[in-house]
Design an enzyme around this catalytic site. Structure first.
Site, PDB file in Angstrom:
ATOM      1  N   ALA A  30       4.429  79.545  -5.941  1.00 41.34           N
ATOM      2  CA  ALA A  30       4.516  78.608  -7.053  1.00 41.34           C
ATOM      3  C   ALA A  30       3.107  78.142  -7.401  1.00 41.34           C
ATOM      4  CB  ALA A  30       5.402  77.426  -6.696  1.00 41.34           C
ATOM      5  N   GLY A  34       7.092  80.854  -3.144  1.00 33.69           N
ATOM      6  CA  GLY A  34       8.111  81.135  -4.146  1.00 33.69           C
ATOM      7  C   GLY A  34       8.268  82.612  -4.435  1.00 33.69           C
ATOM      8  N   GLU A  52      10.540  83.865  -1.756  1.00 36.31           N
ATOM      9  CA  GLU A  52      11.880  83.364  -2.077  1.00 36.31           C
ATOM     10  C   GLU A  52      12.507  84.146  -3.229  1.00 36.31           C
ATOM     11  OE1 GLU A  52      11.735  78.670  -1.009  1.00 36.31           O
ATOM     12  OE2 GLU A  52      10.138  79.416  -2.312  1.00 36.31           O
ATOM     13  N   GLU A 108       4.197  77.255   3.108  1.00 35.00           N
ATOM     14  CA  GLU A 108       4.252  75.913   2.508  1.00 35.00           C
ATOM     15  C   GLU A 108       3.796  74.810   3.455  1.00 35.00           C
ATOM     16  OE1 GLU A 108       7.179  78.319   0.021  1.00 35.00           O
ATOM     17  OE2 GLU A 108       6.581  78.220   2.139  1.00 35.00           O
TER      18      GLU A 108
END
Length: 260
Positions: free
Chosen positions: A67, A112, A115, A135
């Site tokens: 992200a 992300g 994911e 993260e």
């Protein structure tokens, strides 16, 4: 199909190719990119002329590097939760798409990006691919489903180690732990993804659609309920012309001609 600024949609017969196209930021997921992915996969799901989707990233360095940290840095708790909800809705639009989705992981798949790959049905990695949920290095946890899908795919122990340490693993290790299906040279990645897609497209479209929903929904149930659910879905197959054609073709020793 909608016009996009951050992603590309292309089709090759019954195969859709969705490319996250922000190579200057290693295809990082910002708000606009997530919104475009959600719209794109919702539209794809309703297009019954498409049989399989391949999801990849632009360039040779990254599938999705994560992200967009510059976008997230100044968020408060409410804004963070809203961003996570958006990310979850994107992952669910991929998971709930009527077509199988193949991730062609062509480089970094971190945060992300990992994911995003986890939300796909099949993951094919190039030899230069890297995976991780780093993260915790940023003072946060995965927010787009990583704490839930990763343990379900590779097991709680291995997932916990990756999530707690933030370690980044290469494609060989990703294959060893079952995170990816295959590892291929970068220049063979899209060819491999499309080859798998073409093989899937040669099968019964209705059976593939039912099989995907049965896998996805059954994984949310205990084994007894899941088996009952499978039996009902199996029965639904016998309400289709594909079942008649498939079994007739088998008995007549000829290739089946399924309705596309």
């Amino acid at each position: 199909m909608t016009e996009y600024e951050n992603i590309r949609f292309e089709r090759d017969d019954a195969i859709a190719v969705v490319t996250i196209d922000r190579p200057e930021s290693l295809n990082a997921l910002n708000y606009e990119t997530l919104q475009e992915l959600k719209v794109c996969f919702e539209q794809i799901s309703y297009d019954h002329t498409l049989g399989v989707v391949v999801l990849t990233g632009a360039g040779e360095k990254a599938f999705v590097a994560g992200a967009d940290i510059s976008y997230m840095r100044d968020m408060n708790a409410v804004e963070g939760a809203e961003f996570a909800h958006l990310g979850h809705s994107v992952m669910m639009s991929i998971e709930n798409a009527s077509q199988p989705v193949i991730a062609g992981v062509n480089g970094f798949a971190l945060g992300g990006g990992c994911e995003l790959a986890l939300a796909c049905d099949i993951r094919i990695a190039s030899t230069n691919a890297k995976f991780g949920q780093p993260e915790v290095n940023l003072g946060i946890i995965p927010g787009f489903g990583g704490t839930q899908r990763l343990p379900r795919l590779v097991g709680k122990g291995i997932a916990s180690e990756l999530l707690y340490t933030g370690d980044i693993i290469d494609s060989t290790e990703a294959f060893r732990i079952g995170l990816v299906n295959r590892v291929v040279p970068l220049d063979e990645l899209m060819l491999t993804c499309k080859s798998i897609a073409q093989k899937i497209n040669s099968k019964s479209p209705r059976a593939i659609k039912i099989c995907k929903s049965t896998i996805h929904n059954g994984c949310q149930m205990d084994i007894a309920r899941a088996n009952q659910y499978e039996a009902v879905q199996f029965g639904q197959c016998f309400a289709s012309a594909d079942q008649v054609e498939g079994m007739t073709a088998f008995l007549e020793k000829r290739p089946a001609k399924f309705t596309k």
